[in-house]
Write a protein that holds these residues in place. Structure first.
Motif, mmCIF file in Angstrom:
data_model
loop_
_atom_site.group_PDB
_atom_site.id
_atom_site.type_symbol
_atom_site.label_atom_id
_atom_site.label_comp_id
_atom_site.label_asym_id
_atom_site.label_seq_id
_atom_site.Cartn_x
_atom_site.Cartn_y
_atom_site.Cartn_z
ATOM 1 N N ASN A 243 -18.192 4.806 7.032
ATOM 2 C CA ASN A 243 -16.819 4.397 6.714
ATOM 3 C C ASN A 243 -16.330 5.067 5.432
ATOM 4 O OD1 ASN A 243 -16.453 2.310 8.833
ATOM 5 N ND2 ASN A 243 -18.179 1.359 7.791
ATOM 6 N N GLN A 244 -16.748 6.327 5.221
ATOM 7 C CA GLN A 244 -16.431 6.963 3.952
ATOM 8 C C GLN A 244 -14.958 7.359 3.847
ATOM 9 O OE1 GLN A 244 -18.460 10.688 3.446
ATOM 10 N NE2 GLN A 244 -18.430 11.155 5.620
ATOM 11 N N PHE A 245 -14.230 7.402 4.976
ATOM 12 C CA PHE A 245 -12.799 7.657 4.953
ATOM 13 C C PHE A 245 -12.079 6.443 5.524
ATOM 14 C CE2 PHE A 245 -14.736 11.860 5.492
ATOM 15 C CZ PHE A 245 -14.244 12.496 4.366
ATOM 16 N N ALA A 246 -10.955 6.102 4.927
ATOM 17 C CA ALA A 246 -10.197 4.951 5.430
ATOM 18 C C ALA A 246 -8.732 5.086 5.047
ATOM 19 C CB ALA A 246 -10.761 3.647 4.872
ATOM 20 N N GLY A 247 -7.902 4.589 5.910
ATOM 21 C CA GLY A 247 -6.477 4.511 5.648
ATOM 22 C C GLY A 247 -5.940 3.274 6.321
ATOM 23 N N GLU A 248 -4.772 2.834 5.907
ATOM 24 C CA GLU A 248 -4.184 1.640 6.499
ATOM 25 C C GLU A 248 -2.773 1.957 6.976
ATOM 26 O OE1 GLU A 248 -4.342 -1.392 3.555
ATOM 27 O OE2 GLU A 248 -6.469 -1.808 3.862
ATOM 28 N N PRO A 249 -2.494 1.726 8.262
ATOM 29 C CA PRO A 249 -1.135 1.973 8.749
ATOM 30 C C PRO A 249 -0.156 0.958 8.180
ATOM 31 C CG PRO A 249 -2.450 0.910 10.443
ATOM 32 C CD PRO A 249 -3.388 1.237 9.322
ATOM 33 N N THR A 250 1.066 1.381 8.045
ATOM 34 C CA THR A 250 2.114 0.484 7.547
ATOM 35 C C THR A 250 2.527 -0.484 8.644
ATOM 36 O OG1 THR A 250 2.943 2.160 6.028
ATOM 37 C CG2 THR A 250 4.444 0.377 6.587
ATOM 38 N N GLU A 251 2.519 -1.758 8.311
ATOM 39 C CA GLU A 251 2.907 -2.784 9.274
ATOM 40 C C GLU A 251 4.060 -3.645 8.766
ATOM 41 O OE1 GLU A 251 -0.621 -4.992 10.016
ATOM 42 O OE2 GLU A 251 -1.505 -3.464 11.321
ATOM 43 N N PRO B 280 19.316 1.012 -3.814
ATOM 44 C CA PRO B 280 18.063 0.417 -3.323
ATOM 45 C C PRO B 280 17.405 -0.339 -4.483
ATOM 46 C CG PRO B 280 18.210 2.760 -2.777
ATOM 47 C CD PRO B 280 19.267 2.474 -3.804
ATOM 48 N N THR B 281 17.463 -1.661 -4.445
ATOM 49 C CA THR B 281 16.980 -2.459 -5.575
ATOM 50 C C THR B 281 15.487 -2.758 -5.507
ATOM 51 O OG1 THR B 281 17.598 -4.478 -4.385
ATOM 52 C CG2 THR B 281 19.222 -3.539 -5.902
ATOM 53 N N SER B 282 14.976 -2.920 -4.301
ATOM 54 C CA SER B 282 13.558 -3.246 -4.170
ATOM 55 C C SER B 282 13.079 -2.867 -2.780
ATOM 56 C CB SER B 282 13.328 -4.754 -4.416
ATOM 57 O OG SER B 282 11.991 -5.101 -4.164
ATOM 58 N N ILE B 283 12.155 -1.918 -2.738
ATOM 59 C CA ILE B 283 11.568 -1.511 -1.458
ATOM 60 C C ILE B 283 10.043 -1.565 -1.602
ATOM 61 C CG2 ILE B 283 11.307 0.353 0.225
ATOM 62 C CD1 ILE B 283 14.071 1.322 -0.581
ATOM 63 N N THR B 284 9.413 -2.403 -0.826
ATOM 64 C CA THR B 284 7.954 -2.512 -0.856
ATOM 65 C C THR B 284 7.410 -2.359 0.563
ATOM 66 O OG1 THR B 284 8.018 -4.920 -0.642
ATOM 67 C CG2 THR B 284 7.945 -4.011 -2.875
ATOM 68 N N LYS B 285 6.191 -1.877 0.651
ATOM 69 C CA LYS B 285 5.564 -1.705 1.970
ATOM 70 C C LYS B 285 4.058 -1.700 1.803
ATOM 71 C CE LYS B 285 5.865 3.359 1.644
ATOM 72 N NZ LYS B 285 6.577 3.451 0.366
ATOM 73 N N ASP B 286 3.369 -1.999 2.897
ATOM 74 C CA ASP B 286 1.916 -1.901 2.878
ATOM 75 C C ASP B 286 1.502 -0.573 3.501
ATOM 76 O OD1 ASP B 286 2.384 -2.278 5.566
ATOM 77 O OD2 ASP B 286 1.419 -4.229 5.685
ATOM 78 N N GLY B 287 0.202 -0.400 3.733
ATOM 79 C CA GLY B 287 -0.304 0.840 4.287
ATOM 80 C C GLY B 287 -0.707 1.827 3.207
ATOM 81 N N SER B 288 -1.492 2.799 3.601
ATOM 82 C CA SER B 288 -1.963 3.803 2.650
ATOM 83 C C SER B 288 -2.417 5.045 3.403
ATOM 84 C CB SER B 288 -3.129 3.246 1.821
ATOM 85 O OG SER B 288 -4.249 3.022 2.654
#
Length: 460
Positions: free
Chosen positions: A175-183, A332-340
């Motif tokens: 598992n040496q590489f990992a990423g997280e999709p934006t949901e 745009p006052t506040s934009i947040t998201k998950d994923g990486s």
């Protein structure tokens, strides 16, 4: 008369002989105790070592009227496995110790090398584990840490707790590489209120937002806001259309909405109503609806990008934290998201609940394994093996695999090792008493020998 003398002589001879046998038994018993003391002192600095003790048991032989036969002594040895040692701090994150009554599941390097998937479970209470060339966590002595594998997203499935069949060697470099999709995306944007007035120009405003797909690649959603300009002089419609394009599908529109903002004194500038545009567009010869229903309570609408759904929070009805229409500026006052994006693993650590956590250079962490703690009905009935390991036996009873931190097994401490349970001062004291007892038994044998010599001299 002669018969009485002969009988007395036999009783005396038996008594003297039993004294000799008792002395010999005493020498053997104290030699056994000396062995356990020697082993304890030799392992006083061995991490995870459990001290051995020798128990003495008297043996009584029924002598007869007017005589006594010495039965001597016998010994039993056992290891106090349920006794815990003090914990010492180390600098290695995968040096782990159990703080409580549980055991770590391990196996041998040779068992793993056979690659038959049937590694025998052994138990220990501490270990200095490091990755080998294959990424397997093991000690210098060849003990391999066992655990349950996590799913690809870091969640733990359910495993049977009364069997070790689902345990496998902890191997972390797979598992040496990992990423997280934006949901999830949270959108805070102010639209200019002047644009929907009759004097407004009706220009569209665009807002590109980056997201990460299932392969960790950077994609973007382009959100376009178009005002509905009032046709009546001096009035405003406070209405906008919003379309969303996905770069992963070559800029095709994947969602469309009509948004109306409130203009009253209480909720002016906040969302009044959102209507999904049910228009369809032919995509790959299939008619696709361009928008999902907006949830007025949560403020969430769901759009389907090329890799799956993304929930976009534009704010609930009359909520000033999402989309607003105020003043004359687009902001745009506040934009947040998950994923990486995809990152490289930089370190591994074990938390108190037994989760093996891989840390990546992109700032995310992911659970890759869970190490359970094993509870035994009778820990002192375990069979002792080399390298401070123990094997389940018929005397140890049944076992159960607990989550660390639950039940009566305690938790797991990283950056720590368990010291030996040997008290050197106590062992040295026992050494002195054992030496004295051994000398005393030797003196008994010497005395009996002299008495037998005297008996022999009677015939001269």
């Amino acid at each position: 008369m002669a018969n009485l003398v002969a009988a007395a002589e036999r009783r005396r001879s038996m008594t003297i002989s039993s004294s000799l046998n008792a002395g010999v038994a005493g020498l053997a018993a104290n030699a056994t105790q000396l062995a356990t003391i020697s082993d304890n002192i030799a392992n006083s600095s061995t991490y995870g070592y459990k001290r051995a003790v020798t128990d003495f048991h008297s043996m009584v032989i029924d002598g007869g009227s007017g005589s006594y036969s010495a039965g001597g002594v016998r010994v039993t040895t056992n290891r106090i496995i349920d006794e815990t040692g003090a914990l010492v701090t180390t600098s290695n994150s995968t040096d782990i110790a159990v703080r409580g009554n549980g055991f770590l599941p391990v196996t041998t390097e040779s068992d793993v090398a056979t690659d038959n998937g049937e590694e025998a479970m052994l138990l220990t209470t501490t270990g200095s584990f490091r990755t080998d060339e294959d990424g397997i966590l093991k000690t210098e002595s060849g003990l391999v840490l066992m655990g349950w594998p996590a799913e690809a997203d870091g969640t733990m499935p359910e495993f049977a707790r009364d069997t070790a069949d689902s345990l496998e060697p902890v191997q972390i470099n797979v598992n040496q590489f990992a990423g997280e999709p934006t949901e999830n995306i949270s959108l805070g944007v102010n639209l200019p209120a002047t644009e929907t007035e009759s004097t407004g120009e009706g220009d569209s405003l665009t807002l590109p937002i980056e997201y990460y797909d299932n392969l960790g690649r950077s994609q973007s959603l382009t959100i376009t806001f178009t005002p509905e300009v009032s046709t009546v002089v001096g009035t405003a419609t406070n209405s906008w259309s919003m379309t969303i394009e996905d770069s992963a599908t070559v800029g095709e529109i994947i969602a469309a909405y009509d948004i109306e903002f409130a203009d009253d004194r209480d909720y002016g500038g906040t969302i009044e109503n959102v209507t999904a545009n049910t228009a369809t567009e032919t995509i790959d010869d299939v008619d696709a609806t361009l928008a999902s229903v907006y949830d007025a309570t949560t403020g969430i609408l769901t759009v389907n990008v090329d890799g799956g759904p993304i929930e976009i929070d534009i704010g609930a009805t009359h909520d000033s934290a999402g989309l607003t229409q105020l003043s004359d500026s687009f902001a745009p006052t506040s934009i947040t998201k998950d994923g990486s994006p995809v990152g490289n693993m930089t370190s591994v650590e074990v938390d108190s609940n037994g989760y093996v956590i891989a840390n990546f250079d992109i700032g995310i962490s992911r659970v890759v394994y869970q190490i359970p703690l094993v509870s035994m009905s009778n820990p002192n009935g375990l069979t002792s093996l080399d390298n401070q390991t123990y094997e389940i036996s018929s005397e140890s009873g049944s076992f159960y695999l607990w989550d660390a931190g639950d039940g009566a097994t305690g938790d797991i401490v990283s950056y720590a090792l368990e010291e030996s349970t040997v008290d050197v001062a106590n062992e040295l004291t026992n050494l002195i008493t054992t030496q004295r007892a051994y000398s005393s038994n030797a003196k008994v044998i010497q005395t009996v020998d002299e008495m037998l010599q005297e008996t022999t001299n009677i015939k001269r």
